[in-house]
Design a protein around this motif. Structure first.
Motif, PDB file in Angstrom:
ATOM      1  N   ILE A   1       5.834 -20.465  36.916  1.00 27.85           N
ATOM      2  CA  ILE A   1       6.007 -20.935  35.265  1.00 27.85           C
ATOM      3  C   ILE A   1       7.583 -20.861  34.928  1.00 27.85           C
ATOM      4  O   ILE A   1       7.493 -21.548  34.230  1.00 27.85           O
ATOM      5  CB  ILE A   1       5.489 -19.341  34.355  1.00 27.85           C
ATOM      6  CG1 ILE A   1       3.754 -19.228  34.600  1.00 27.85           C
ATOM      7  CG2 ILE A   1       5.489 -19.230  32.696  1.00 27.85           C
ATOM      8  CD1 ILE A   1       2.979 -17.446  34.138  1.00 27.85           C
ATOM      9  N   GLY A   2       8.195 -20.297  35.547  1.00 26.57           N
ATOM     10  CA  GLY A   2       9.743 -20.052  35.218  1.00 26.57           C
ATOM     11  C   GLY A   2       9.895 -21.628  35.913  1.00 26.57           C
ATOM     12  O   GLY A   2      11.048 -22.067  35.156  1.00 26.57           O
ATOM     13  N   ILE A   3       9.497 -22.170  37.459  1.00 28.82           N
ATOM     14  CA  ILE A   3      10.347 -23.437  37.470  1.00 28.82           C
ATOM     15  C   ILE A   3       8.576 -25.202  36.492  1.00 28.82           C
ATOM     16  O   ILE A   3       9.556 -25.566  36.555  1.00 28.82           O
ATOM     17  CB  ILE A   3       9.384 -23.675  39.022  1.00 28.82           C
ATOM     18  CG1 ILE A   3       9.949 -22.489  40.587  1.00 28.82           C
ATOM     19  CG2 ILE A   3       9.013 -24.968  39.312  1.00 28.82           C
ATOM     20  CD1 ILE A   3       8.686 -23.357  40.943  1.00 28.82           C
ATOM     21  N   PHE A   4       7.548 -24.301  35.991  1.00 26.43           N
ATOM     22  CA  PHE A   4       7.048 -24.671  35.225  1.00 26.43           C
ATOM     23  C   PHE A   4       8.154 -25.071  33.757  1.00 26.43           C
ATOM     24  O   PHE A   4       8.157 -26.988  33.063  1.00 26.43           O
ATOM     25  CB  PHE A   4       6.021 -25.048  34.933  1.00 26.43           C
ATOM     26  CG  PHE A   4       4.991 -25.836  34.290  1.00 26.43           C
ATOM     27  CD1 PHE A   4       4.670 -26.688  34.440  1.00 26.43           C
ATOM     28  CD2 PHE A   4       4.730 -24.823  32.042  1.00 26.43           C
ATOM     29  CE1 PHE A   4       4.186 -27.930  33.455  1.00 26.43           C
ATOM     30  CE2 PHE A   4       4.280 -26.156  31.413  1.00 26.43           C
ATOM     31  CZ  PHE A   4       3.396 -27.512  32.544  1.00 26.43           C
ATOM     32  N   ILE A   5       8.530 -24.161  33.372  1.00 29.37           N
ATOM     33  CA  ILE A   5       9.693 -24.006  32.176  1.00 29.37           C
ATOM     34  C   ILE A   5      10.454 -24.953  32.361  1.00 29.37           C
ATOM     35  O   ILE A   5      11.165 -25.708  31.887  1.00 29.37           O
ATOM     36  CB  ILE A   5       9.277 -22.309  31.567  1.00 29.37           C
ATOM     37  CG1 ILE A   5       7.632 -21.806  31.517  1.00 29.37           C
ATOM     38  CG2 ILE A   5      10.455 -22.847  30.668  1.00 29.37           C
ATOM     39  CD1 ILE A   5       8.551 -20.538  30.933  1.00 29.37           C
ATOM     40  N   GLY A   6      11.283 -24.627  33.147  1.00 34.41           N
ATOM     41  CA  GLY A   6      12.320 -25.628  34.156  1.00 34.41           C
ATOM     42  C   GLY A   6      12.552 -26.865  33.009  1.00 34.41           C
ATOM     43  O   GLY A   6      13.278 -27.840  32.803  1.00 34.41           O
ATOM     44  N   LEU A   7      10.929 -27.629  34.296  1.00 32.35           N
ATOM     45  CA  LEU A   7      11.045 -28.800  34.401  1.00 32.35           C
ATOM     46  C   LEU A   7      10.326 -29.507  32.945  1.00 32.35           C
ATOM     47  O   LEU A   7      11.069 -30.935  32.166  1.00 32.35           O
ATOM     48  CB  LEU A   7       9.312 -29.447  34.357  1.00 32.35           C
ATOM     49  CG  LEU A   7       9.698 -28.994  36.801  1.00 32.35           C
ATOM     50  CD1 LEU A   7       8.006 -29.120  36.677  1.00 32.35           C
ATOM     51  CD2 LEU A   7      10.515 -29.901  36.802  1.00 32.35           C
ATOM     52  N   ILE A   8       9.962 -28.571  31.797  1.00 34.04           N
ATOM     53  CA  ILE A   8       9.711 -28.819  30.541  1.00 34.04           C
ATOM     54  C   ILE A   8      11.230 -29.246  29.676  1.00 34.04           C
ATOM     55  O   ILE A   8      11.408 -29.594  28.779  1.00 34.04           O
ATOM     56  CB  ILE A   8       8.663 -27.720  29.972  1.00 34.04           C
ATOM     57  CG1 ILE A   8       7.401 -27.909  30.856  1.00 34.04           C
ATOM     58  CG2 ILE A   8       8.739 -28.421  28.158  1.00 34.04           C
ATOM     59  CD1 ILE A   8       6.674 -26.956  30.313  1.00 34.04           C
ATOM     60  N   ILE A   9      12.207 -28.232  30.273  1.00 35.03           N
ATOM     61  CA  ILE A   9      13.188 -27.519  29.261  1.00 35.03           C
ATOM     62  C   ILE A   9      14.027 -29.218  29.933  1.00 35.03           C
ATOM     63  O   ILE A   9      15.142 -29.792  28.797  1.00 35.03           O
ATOM     64  CB  ILE A   9      14.014 -26.666  30.147  1.00 35.03           C
ATOM     65  CG1 ILE A   9      13.117 -25.425  29.090  1.00 35.03           C
ATOM     66  CG2 ILE A   9      15.438 -27.067  28.755  1.00 35.03           C
ATOM     67  CD1 ILE A   9      13.648 -23.982  29.251  1.00 35.03           C
ATOM     68  N   GLY A  10      13.672 -29.167  31.465  1.00 36.26           N
ATOM     69  CA  GLY A  10      14.255 -30.321  32.091  1.00 36.26           C
ATOM     70  C   GLY A  10      13.920 -32.138  30.934  1.00 36.26           C
ATOM     71  O   GLY A  10      15.393 -32.717  31.474  1.00 36.26           O
ATOM     72  N   THR A  11      13.020 -32.577  31.347  1.00 39.61           N
ATOM     73  CA  THR A  11      12.226 -33.590  31.013  1.00 39.61           C
ATOM     74  C   THR A  11      13.169 -33.697  28.987  1.00 39.61           C
ATOM     75  O   THR A  11      13.450 -34.294  28.974  1.00 39.61           O
ATOM     76  CB  THR A  11      10.896 -33.413  30.785  1.00 39.61           C
ATOM     77  OG1 THR A  11      10.677 -32.980  32.206  1.00 39.61           O
ATOM     78  CG2 THR A  11      10.288 -34.650  29.969  1.00 39.61           C
ATOM     79  N   ALA A  12      12.725 -31.704  28.420  1.00 36.17           N
ATOM     80  CA  ALA A  12      13.178 -32.282  27.048  1.00 36.17           C
ATOM     81  C   ALA A  12      14.541 -32.577  26.806  1.00 36.17           C
ATOM     82  O   ALA A  12      14.850 -34.027  26.018  1.00 36.17           O
ATOM     83  CB  ALA A  12      12.489 -31.380  25.986  1.00 36.17           C
ATOM     84  N   ILE A  13      15.607 -32.318  28.222  1.00 31.36           N
ATOM     85  CA  ILE A  13      16.713 -32.474  27.181  1.00 31.36           C
ATOM     86  C   ILE A  13      17.002 -33.905  27.729  1.00 31.36           C
ATOM     87  O   ILE A  13      17.881 -34.707  27.234  1.00 31.36           O
ATOM     88  CB  ILE A  13      17.696 -31.155  28.462  1.00 31.36           C
ATOM     89  CG1 ILE A  13      17.540 -30.001  27.771  1.00 31.36           C
ATOM     90  CG2 ILE A  13      19.131 -32.318  28.665  1.00 31.36           C
ATOM     91  CD1 ILE A  13      17.175 -28.613  28.873  1.00 31.36           C
ATOM     92  N   THR A  14      16.646 -34.447  28.866  1.00 33.81           N
ATOM     93  CA  THR A  14      16.222 -35.997  29.223  1.00 33.81           C
ATOM     94  C   THR A  14      15.697 -36.660  28.195  1.00 33.81           C
ATOM     95  O   THR A  14      16.651 -37.634  27.657  1.00 33.81           O
ATOM     96  CB  THR A  14      15.502 -36.050  30.344  1.00 33.81           C
ATOM     97  OG1 THR A  14      15.809 -35.318  31.321  1.00 33.81           O
ATOM     98  CG2 THR A  14      15.587 -37.537  31.069  1.00 33.81           C
TER      99      THR A  14
END
Length: 508
Positions: free
Chosen positions: A3-16
């Motif tokens: 879940i942490g990895i998934f949230i990280g990906l979502i946050i990275g995508t949003a930042i992008t």
């Protein structure tokens, strides 16, 4: 952890997604700034290029003006130079004109003085002649005859001696040349004409005229021979020039041309050509008139003009001493009488008989006999086949196609063979003999003269105490020359001067 990895990906995508617009805007701004800078650089480059082009244009214009100015100055210098040269030439011409005017004045003055002196000399000469005639009690004619007679008496022997030397020197060469001329003439004329005369003599007022006929470096005689096609024989015979040509018509034109030139006195190539054209017109007019007269004598109403001219040329042809035109007229008359008796076509016979020797009117260089040539010429100018056959048959060279052809052949033989056709009439024969004797007796120291051998020989008996051997040689030649000048005769006349020995000369 997942879940942490998934949230990280979502946050990275949003930042992008949040950072992309920001980066894009910065890039766009940077590109716009670069484009603006490029445009500014392009404007600057364009401005500099225009300034440089304008500078080059002005520079080229200045250089062109300078070149034009230099060219104009150079042209002006050359023009000034040419004007100076023209001015110098004008001055020279003016000086020459002045010199010519002065010379002309001097010449006019000298001419006037010369005329005055000539008149004075003439008056003195007339006065001296008048005084001389008064003292001598002689007329001018009597004095002239006396001087001439005295000169003949003084120099006659010397002339005779010189004549014999020349005769002995050239007799052998003359004999060889005479044989060559005879052989050449026979080879050329034996087919139809053997009695034809190939030379004519022209009398000159003086021997000085011979030099004028020859001209400077022979230009006059060359122009005459080239133009007329006749040869001029100029030898030691005094006051005589011989015109030689195998074509009688050319010889007649050449003789008339030379006679007119001698009469006029002005002899140069241009005058020769002028006189030749006039003589040719005169002879050809005579030829045409002779042809028309022949038609009238025979009774033929019309004929092609070229045939009439050829008939007229027969006046200058002879066959075995018989004039061809007179022979043709005679054949026509004889054939006409015979045709009337036999009931044949008289008009055809007249025409064919008059034209039967037409081939003799053309040059001898044409191949074939005169009968065949005459028929071809008649055919060319529209004569009918019967007339052509009459012409070509009269010597038996073709087959006769009508009785008229045989009749013309018979009339031709009769005209040629009848008594007197090819010799002189009795009256002419007697007159010729008398003329021969008269010429001989006209010379001094001649006792008697006899024409013998039917006029082919003249024997002259001279005073032996006044005529020696040398004078006899000269006398024979003088008589022969006078016969050539004053008489027309067939063949050769042999002149024999009889003293202690016989000296012979021939007039041919």
């Amino acid at each position: 952890m997942i879940i942490g990895i998934f949230i990280g990906l979502i946050i990275g995508t949003a930042i992008t997604f949040i950072a992309i617009p920001i980066v894009t805007k910065r890039v766009k701004n940077r590109l716009e700034e670069q484009l603006k800078a490029a445009r500014q650089d392009a404007e600057s480059i364009k401005k500099r290029a225009l300034e440089e082009a304008e500078h080059l244009r002005k520079k080229a214009l200045i250089e062109g003006r300078e070149e034009l100015h230099k060219f104009r100055e150079e042209m002006e210098r050359e023009l000034r130079k040419e004007r100076e040269e023209l001015k110098q030439w004008d001055e020279r011409l003016s000086r020459k004109e002045d010199n010519l005017d002065r010379k002309e004045e001097v010449l006019e003055k000298m001419k006037f003085e010369l005329e005055s002196k000539r008149e004075e000399i003439k008056n003195l000469k007339e006065a001296a002649e008048k005084k001389l005639y008064e003292l001598s009690e002689l007329t001018p004619e009597e004095a002239r005859e006396l001087v001439i007679k005295r000169a003949e008496e003084i120099y006659e022997y010397e002339i005779a001696q010189r004549f014999k030397q020349i005769k002995d020197q050239y007799e052998e060469e003359a004999m060889k040349h005479a044989k060559w001329v005879i052989v050449n003439a026979v080879q050329r004329y034996a087919a139809d004409v053997t009695g034809d005369i190939t030379v004519s003599t022209v009398s000159l007022p003086s021997d000085e005229m011979k030099g004028r006929i020859i001209g400077r470096e022979g230009r006059n005689i060359r122009a005459f021979e080239k133009l007329t096609g006749a040869d001029l024989i100029i030898d030691d015979t005094p006051e005589i020039v011989v015109v030689s040509c195998f074509n009688p018509l050319r010889r007649a034109v050449a003789k008339l041309t030379l006679e007119r030139l001698v009469e006029d006195g002005r002899i140069h190539p241009a005058r020769i050509e002028e006189m030749y054209e006039k003589a040719k017109k005169a002879v050809y007019l005579e030829v045409k008139e002779a042809g028309q007269e022949a038609l009238m004598k025979v009774g033929i109403p019309s004929m092609h003009p070229e045939l009439v001219k050829l008939l007229g040329r027969l006046k200058y042809r002879t066959s075995y001493g018989q004039n061809v035109l007179e022979h043709s007229i005679e054949v026509a008359q004889i054939a006409t009488l015979m045709a009337a008796e036999l009931g044949l076509n008289v008009d055809k016979v007249k025409r064919g008989a008059l034209l039967h020797d037409l081939g003799k009117a053309v040059d001898h260089e044409l191949e074939g006999s005169h009968a065949i040539i005459g028929g071809e010429i008649a055919k060319r100018y529209g004569e009918k086949a019967d007339i052509v056959n009459m012409i070509q048959y009269h010597h038996g060279e073709t087959e006769a196609t009508s009785p008229e052809s045989v009749l013309i052949a018979a009339a031709d033989a009769i005209s040629a063979a009848r008594p007197g056709a090819r010799r002189e009439s009795l009256d002419m024969y007697i007159k010729r003999l008398e003329k021969l004797e008269e010429i001989a007796t006209s010379f001094s120291h001649v006792e008697k003269a006899y024409a013998i051998q039917a006029g082919r020989e003249l024997r002259v008996i001279v005073e032996p105490d006044k005529v020696d051997d040398l004078l006899a040689e000269k006398l024979a030649a003088d008589i022969a020359r006078k016969i050539e000048e004053e008489m027309e005769y067939p063949g050769v006349v042999k002149v024999t001067v009889i003293r202690e020995r016989r000296s012979v000369a021939y007039a041919s």
